[in-house]
Design a protein around this motif. Sequence first.
Motif, PDB file in Angstrom:
ATOM      1  N   THR A  77       3.024  -1.074   4.180  1.00  0.00           N
ATOM      2  CA  THR A  77       2.051   0.205   4.213  1.00  0.00           C
ATOM      3  C   THR A  77       3.042   1.232   4.253  1.00  0.00           C
ATOM      4  N   PRO A 112      -2.100   4.325   3.401  1.00  0.00           N
ATOM      5  CA  PRO A 112      -2.939   3.433   4.087  1.00  0.00           C
ATOM      6  C   PRO A 112      -4.363   3.151   3.572  1.00  0.00           C
ATOM      7  N   LEU A 131       0.821  -1.182  -0.053  1.00  0.00           N
ATOM      8  CA  LEU A 131       0.108  -0.169  -0.036  1.00  0.00           C
ATOM      9  C   LEU A 131       0.890   1.256  -0.163  1.00  0.00           C
TER      10      LEU A 131
END
Length: 119
Positions: free
Chosen positions: A109, A38, A35
Motif C-alpha cells: 500500500t 489506501p 494498492l
Amino acid sequence: MATKGEEWVAQYVAAWKSNDPEQIGALFTDDAVYLTSPDSDARRGREAIVAGWLEDLDEPGTWTFDWKVIHEDDGFAVVQGRTEYPAERDYINLWIVRLADDGRATEFTEWYMPRPHEG
C-alpha cells in the motif's frame, strides 16, 4: 547485511527502472494485493499487478527515488521515500509492505503526498 525489506525495495526500484514484466512479477506472490493509495481499487494477483504497473509506468530516466526502511518487523516493512520527477512534480512517499517468508510481497500500500516542485 540488508534486511528482507531493504532487499525488496531495492528490487522494486530496479523493476521500476526496467519496467520488465518478469522483474515486476518476481516482487509479488501469486495472490498479492497492491494498492496505489489506501482508498484505491486493489490490484489483486500478480498478473493484475504487472498489468496495472505497465499501464501506469514511469519512463526510465524521468524520476529519482530516495528511500529508507524506517521500521521492519517479522514480514512487515514501512518505507519512507521521496520521488522526484524533475520535469514536473515531486512526492513524499510512505509504503507499507507485507512480505512472505520467501521475501516476495503479499501486500503493498502506498501513500504519496505532493511536495513543492523544485524543477
